[in-house]
Design a protein around this motif. Sequence first.
Motif, short mmCIF file in Angstrom:
data_model
loop_
_atom_site.label_atom_id
_atom_site.label_comp_id
_atom_site.label_asym_id
_atom_site.label_seq_id
_atom_site.Cartn_x
_atom_site.Cartn_y
_atom_site.Cartn_z
N ALA A 122 0.83 -1.21 0.00
CA ALA A 122 0.00 0.00 0.00
C ALA A 122 0.86 1.26 0.00
O ALA A 122 0.56 2.23 -0.70
CB ALA A 122 -0.94 0.00 1.22
N LYS A 123 1.94 1.23 0.77
CA LYS A 123 2.84 2.38 0.82
C LYS A 123 3.50 2.62 -0.54
O LYS A 123 3.56 3.75 -1.02
CB LYS A 123 3.90 2.17 1.89
N ALA A 124 3.94 1.56 -1.20
CA ALA A 124 4.56 1.68 -2.51
C ALA A 124 3.54 2.18 -3.53
O ALA A 124 3.86 3.03 -4.38
CB ALA A 124 5.14 0.34 -2.95
N SER A 125 2.31 1.70 -3.45
CA SER A 125 1.26 2.14 -4.37
C SER A 125 0.93 3.61 -4.16
O SER A 125 0.76 4.36 -5.12
CB SER A 125 0.01 1.29 -4.16
N ALA A 126 0.87 4.04 -2.90
CA ALA A 126 0.59 5.45 -2.60
C ALA A 126 1.72 6.34 -3.09
O ALA A 126 1.47 7.43 -3.65
CB ALA A 126 0.37 5.64 -1.10
N GLN A 127 2.95 5.91 -2.93
CA GLN A 127 4.08 6.69 -3.41
C GLN A 127 4.06 6.80 -4.94
O GLN A 127 4.31 7.87 -5.50
CB GLN A 127 5.40 6.08 -2.95
N ALA A 128 3.76 5.69 -5.60
CA ALA A 128 3.69 5.71 -7.07
C ALA A 128 2.58 6.63 -7.55
O ALA A 128 2.76 7.39 -8.52
CB ALA A 128 3.49 4.29 -7.60
N ALA A 129 1.44 6.61 -6.86
CA ALA A 129 0.33 7.49 -7.25
C ALA A 129 0.70 8.95 -7.02
O ALA A 129 0.40 9.81 -7.87
CB ALA A 129 -0.92 7.13 -6.46
N ALA A 130 1.35 9.25 -5.92
CA ALA A 130 1.74 10.63 -5.63
C ALA A 130 2.74 11.13 -6.66
O ALA A 130 2.64 12.27 -7.14
CB ALA A 130 2.33 10.73 -4.22
N ILE A 131 3.69 10.30 -7.02
CA ILE A 131 4.67 10.69 -8.04
C ILE A 131 3.98 10.89 -9.38
O ILE A 131 4.28 11.84 -10.12
CB ILE A 131 5.80 9.65 -8.13
N ARG A 155 2.14 14.66 -13.58
CA ARG A 155 1.04 15.23 -14.37
C ARG A 155 0.89 16.73 -14.11
O ARG A 155 0.63 17.51 -15.03
CB ARG A 155 -0.26 14.51 -14.04
N ALA A 156 1.03 17.14 -12.86
CA ALA A 156 0.90 18.57 -12.52
C ALA A 156 2.03 19.37 -13.16
O ALA A 156 1.79 20.47 -13.69
CB ALA A 156 0.91 18.74 -11.01
N LEU A 216 3.81 22.98 -17.48
CA LEU A 216 4.64 23.24 -18.66
C LEU A 216 3.80 23.55 -19.89
O LEU A 216 4.11 24.48 -20.66
CB LEU A 216 5.56 22.05 -18.94
N LEU A 217 2.74 22.80 -20.08
CA LEU A 217 1.84 23.06 -21.21
C LEU A 217 1.18 24.42 -21.10
O LEU A 217 1.05 25.14 -22.09
CB LEU A 217 0.78 21.95 -21.33
#
Length: 102
Positions: free
Chosen positions: A67-76, A81-82, A87-88
């Motif tokens: 869960a921690k790895a998944s949350a970190q991947a989602a945050a990154i 995306r932001a 940049l766009l």
Amino acid sequence: MNQQDMLAGLLAQAALEGSDLVTLRAIVEEASEVGARRMLTRIGLDDATAVNDLSELRELLQAWRDAKASAQAAAIGWLVRAVLAALLLGLAVRCGTTDLLR
């Protein structure tokens, strides 16, 4: 003979006969066993269900890590995306395409 009696006997033997390497190793082994049993009793893992308890704890820990790895991947992913959206937007302002929105 329980382990504490065995340890007491080994200590008495070492005191009477002197302590050779075999006796010292036996004392260390028995003391380790007694200490390990005492520790397991203190934390409540001295019964028949201890194996299942440890297995469940390992599964829970692995689930937490996943869960921690998944949350970190989602945050990154959201951060990337932001940054790309910024940049766009900056590119659109720089190229003057904001005039089309008016």
